[in-house]
Design a protein around this motif. Structure first.
Motif, PDB file in Angstrom:
ATOM      1  N   UNK A 354      -5.247  -9.217   7.582  1.00 36.34           N
ATOM      2  CA  UNK A 354      -5.248  -9.528   5.502  1.00 36.34           C
ATOM      3  C   UNK A 354      -4.295 -10.335   5.832  1.00 36.34           C
ATOM      4  N   UNK A 355      -2.520  -9.211   5.698  1.00 31.25           N
ATOM      5  CA  UNK A 355      -1.160 -10.152   5.884  1.00 31.25           C
ATOM      6  C   UNK A 355      -0.439  -8.820   6.661  1.00 31.25           C
ATOM      7  N   UNK A 356       0.048  -8.515   6.991  1.00 27.76           N
ATOM      8  CA  UNK A 356       0.980  -8.048   7.492  1.00 27.76           C
ATOM      9  C   UNK A 356       1.758  -6.469   6.800  1.00 27.76           C
ATOM     10  N   UNK A 357       1.325  -6.217   5.532  1.00 28.46           N
ATOM     11  CA  UNK A 357       1.441  -6.046   3.932  1.00 28.46           C
ATOM     12  C   UNK A 357       0.364  -4.656   3.544  1.00 28.46           C
ATOM     13  N   UNK A 358      -1.072  -5.353   4.132  1.00 23.51           N
ATOM     14  CA  UNK A 358      -2.368  -4.741   3.942  1.00 23.51           C
ATOM     15  C   UNK A 358      -2.929  -3.923   4.660  1.00 23.51           C
ATOM     16  N   UNK A 359      -3.906  -3.776   4.808  1.00 27.71           N
ATOM     17  CA  UNK A 359      -4.762  -3.391   5.853  1.00 27.71           C
ATOM     18  C   UNK A 359      -5.604  -4.171   6.903  1.00 27.71           C
ATOM     19  N   UNK A 360      -5.891  -4.154   8.268  1.00 25.75           N
ATOM     20  CA  UNK A 360      -6.630  -4.392   8.898  1.00 25.75           C
ATOM     21  C   UNK A 360      -7.952  -3.934   8.959  1.00 25.75           C
ATOM     22  N   UNK A 426      -0.241 -16.404   2.020  1.00 22.03           N
ATOM     23  CA  UNK A 426      -1.631 -16.341   2.436  1.00 22.03           C
ATOM     24  C   UNK A 426      -2.612 -15.840   1.389  1.00 22.03           C
ATOM     25  N   UNK A 427      -3.601 -15.823   1.187  1.00 21.77           N
ATOM     26  CA  UNK A 427      -4.429 -15.827   0.416  1.00 21.77           C
ATOM     27  C   UNK A 427      -3.833 -14.773  -0.333  1.00 21.77           C
ATOM     28  N   UNK A 428      -4.146 -14.214  -1.341  1.00 19.07           N
ATOM     29  CA  UNK A 428      -4.515 -12.655  -2.074  1.00 19.07           C
ATOM     30  C   UNK A 428      -6.074 -12.132  -0.971  1.00 19.07           C
ATOM     31  N   UNK A 429      -4.977 -10.991   0.173  1.00 21.56           N
ATOM     32  CA  UNK A 429      -6.133 -10.197   0.435  1.00 21.56           C
ATOM     33  C   UNK A 429      -7.158  -9.672  -0.469  1.00 21.56           C
ATOM     34  N   UNK A 430      -6.945  -8.985  -2.099  1.00 19.01           N
ATOM     35  CA  UNK A 430      -7.427  -8.656  -2.247  1.00 19.01           C
ATOM     36  C   UNK A 430      -9.124  -9.525  -2.292  1.00 19.01           C
ATOM     37  N   UNK A 431      -8.489 -10.089  -2.860  1.00 21.68           N
ATOM     38  CA  UNK A 431      -9.862 -11.527  -2.979  1.00 21.68           C
ATOM     39  C   UNK A 431     -10.928 -12.111  -2.107  1.00 21.68           C
ATOM     40  N   UNK A 432     -10.075 -11.869  -0.912  1.00 23.00           N
ATOM     41  CA  UNK A 432     -10.691 -12.289   0.806  1.00 23.00           C
ATOM     42  C   UNK A 432     -12.026 -11.611   0.459  1.00 23.00           C
ATOM     43  N   UNK A 433     -11.347  -9.855   1.075  1.00 22.52           N
ATOM     44  CA  UNK A 433     -12.189  -8.696   1.076  1.00 22.52           C
ATOM     45  C   UNK A 433     -13.360  -8.782   0.267  1.00 22.52           C
ATOM     46  N   UNK A 446     -14.094   0.210   7.388  1.00 21.00           N
ATOM     47  CA  UNK A 446     -13.163   1.052   7.595  1.00 21.00           C
ATOM     48  C   UNK A 446     -11.805  -0.279   7.333  1.00 21.00           C
ATOM     49  N   UNK A 447     -10.890   0.467   6.572  1.00 20.57           N
ATOM     50  CA  UNK A 447      -9.576   0.194   6.446  1.00 20.57           C
ATOM     51  C   UNK A 447      -8.331   0.470   7.770  1.00 20.57           C
ATOM     52  N   UNK A 448      -8.121  -0.062   8.386  1.00 22.82           N
ATOM     53  CA  UNK A 448      -6.252   0.467   9.187  1.00 22.82           C
ATOM     54  C   UNK A 448      -5.188  -0.294   7.923  1.00 22.82           C
ATOM     55  N   UNK A 449      -4.402   1.176   7.965  1.00 25.98           N
ATOM     56  CA  UNK A 449      -3.585   0.985   6.386  1.00 25.98           C
ATOM     57  C   UNK A 449      -2.370   0.765   7.205  1.00 25.98           C
ATOM     58  N   UNK A 450      -1.286   0.007   7.459  1.00 27.71           N
ATOM     59  CA  UNK A 450      -0.389  -0.647   7.592  1.00 27.71           C
ATOM     60  C   UNK A 450       1.116   0.233   7.775  1.00 27.71           C
ATOM     61  N   UNK A 451       1.695   0.567   9.451  1.00 28.92           N
ATOM     62  CA  UNK A 451       3.072   1.509   9.258  1.00 28.92           C
ATOM     63  C   UNK A 451       3.660   0.754   9.808  1.00 28.92           C
ATOM     64  N   UNK A 452       3.411  -1.013  10.246  1.00 29.95           N
ATOM     65  CA  UNK A 452       4.172  -1.745  10.975  1.00 29.95           C
ATOM     66  C   UNK A 452       3.892  -2.787  11.678  1.00 29.95           C
ATOM     67  N   UNK A 453       4.461  -3.934  11.933  1.00 31.73           N
ATOM     68  CA  UNK A 453       3.923  -5.150  12.842  1.00 31.73           C
ATOM     69  C   UNK A 453       5.208  -5.521  13.467  1.00 31.73           C
TER      70      UNK A 453
END
Length: 470
Positions: A354-360, A426-433, A446-453
């Motif tokens: 979704x974006x660098x601050x949101x879960x994959x 980017x578009x709001x991650x929550x809305x896309x999900x 599943x959600x992969x919560x970010x540590x960093x990228x």
């Protein structure tokens, strides 16, 4: 009545008879004059050569506007999304007029990707017996791979990855390159679209590289298992770009012959032609190269971090897929049906960042008919990179990064923050999900919560020296 006492035939005579100038013309003229010298009359020569007059190419007309509908899987939430959707509709309507096209769909992350008539990001186009290079774009096989690294420390993994991966233009320097198997290089040499010295050199130099733009290396933890995961996002780099260029050149020849009214970006190669079969094979070779590229980065990082690898799976989202005689072109769209490829995850899982601050997101596709079997590839954009910079106003890219990614380890390989890759672009991650689930495009498992990228970052601009100066 024709003059039967002609001493020699000329190219003009052959053209008057219906023959088209080309590589075969000198031989044709020589044979005609040899027959004449042997005593054959002109009428007989003309009749004898008539079988070699080329049949005029069959022309196919554009579909009427609206004749081929497309599915919309996007609910606009505000004025920006309304404006974005209007542009996506406009370009998709033009794409749908292409003679080979039999269907289309747009995903929740849809956004324009070029002049009107160009397949949008988040677009899917189905064509019968035709491969459209412009619809998978130059970033062939842009894809994602995830490796489960067990209880490895995400910080250690990200540090190791920063030393291993390579962003930016070009490839790795001599002495620091990753090995490409001889079998894979032999496959390049055996394919007419890939047997090119520059393409093969790029395949060797760029193995283990990720390019620029929105490509990344992401490290986080699975909510489901608590285990560390690494995810890479990139495509086929130089080898894919060169295949795209060669494919567009061949497709343009067919367009001029059969459908000159078709937009150049929507030219196609007939899939059942020799060119079509060779191009399809080339796509599969480039796909294999890209998967190997992902694997090489994952394996090297895992070893450098002294981590143990669990499962690993991947999926492409810029590619062409075949179901019977229908060729499905996904431009930033994730295949969501079982067995979309021989090496697809056995559990049917695919990866949507979704974006660098949101879960994959890890999803299981629903093979939804109203999406032609696809789901989104990411979050998409509601405005251009330039407009995003304007909206940041006086805030610097570094300030915006700090505000938008608090608590995360975000690195830009080139050192300078690329503001166009910030979450706010980017578009709001929550809305896309939410729309993935609302349109029943996929099940989020599943959600992969970010540590960093690690992102490519803004690359330095190189200026050309004035002529005559060194």
């Amino acid at each position: 009545m024709e003059d039967l006492t002609i001493i020699a035939l000329t190219g003009t005579d052959l053209k008057n008879w219906g023959h088209q100038p080309g590589p075969q013309f000198p031989d044709l003229l020589a044979r005609a004059n040899q027959m004449l010298a042997d005593g054959t009359d002109v009428l007989t020569i003309r009749a004898d050569l008539a079988s070699e007059i080329p049949i005029p190419p069959e022309h196919v007309e554009l579909h009427d506007d609206g004749a081929v509908p497309f599915h919309e899987n996007l609910n606009p939430a505000d004025a920006d999304e309304e404006a974005n959707l209007a542009k996506v509709r406009e370009t998709m309507r033009a794409v749908m007029r292409t003679p080979t096209v039999v269907g289309g769909a747009i995903m929740p992350d849809a956004c324009p990707a070029g002049p009107v008539g160009t397949i949008p990001v988040g677009g899917v186009v189905a064509a019968r017996n035709a491969i459209h290079p412009g619809m998978h774009s130059a970033d062939i096989c842009c894809s994602l791979m995830m490796t489960d690294l067990g209880d490895a420390d995400p910080a250690v993994v990200l540090d190791a990855a920063a030393k291993i991966t390579h962003f930016g233009p070009g490839g790795r320097p001599q002495g620091g390159r990753f090995t490409v198997s001889l079998d894979l290089l032999d496959a390049f040499r055996a394919n007419p679209f890939l047997n090119n010295a520059k393409t093969i050199r790029a395949a060797q130099e760029q193995m283990g590289t990720q390019g620029d733009g929105n490509h990344f290396l992401f490290v986080g933890r699975s909510r489901k298992t608590g285990r560390t995961a690494m995810i890479t996002h990139h495509g086929s780099r130089g080898p894919g770009a060169k295949l795209y260029k060669a494919g567009m050149e061949v497709a343009e020849k067919y367009r001029r012959l059969h459908s000159p009214k078709t937009l150049k970006q929507n030219a196609w190669i007939p899939a059942d032609s020799d060119d079509g079969r060779a191009y399809w094979d080339a796509l599969q070779i480039i796909r294999k190269w890209t998967k190997t590229n992902h694997n090489s980065i994952h394996q090297a990082t895992m070893e450098a971090a002294h981590a143990s690898a669990g499962e690993r799976f991947w999926n492409e989202h810029n590619f062409v897929f075949r179901r019977g005689d229908i060729y499905l072109h996904g431009k930033g769209a994730t295949p969501g049906w079982a067995g979309f490829a021989a090496d697809a995850d056995p559990e049917g899982r695919t990866i949507i960042p979704l974006n660098m601050a949101e879960p994959v997101l890890i999803v299981r596709g629903a093979d939804a008919p109203h999406a032609l079997g696809f789901s989104p590839h990411g979050a998409g954009r509601n405005w251009s990179r330039t407009e995003h910079m304007r909206r940041l106003g006086a805030k610097t890219a570094q300030e915006a990064l700090i505000d938008e990614t608090a608590g995360l380890d975000i690195r830009f390989h080139a050192g300078k923050v690329d503001a166009s890759e910030l979450p706010s672009s980017y578009k709001p991650a929550k809305a896309v999900a939410e729309q993935i689930e609302a349109f029943d495009l996929a099940e989020i498992v599943d959600w992969i919560d970010p540590h960093g990228c690690i992102m490519a970052g803004e690359m330095p601009r190189f200026t050309r020296r004035p002529k005559g100066r060194r």
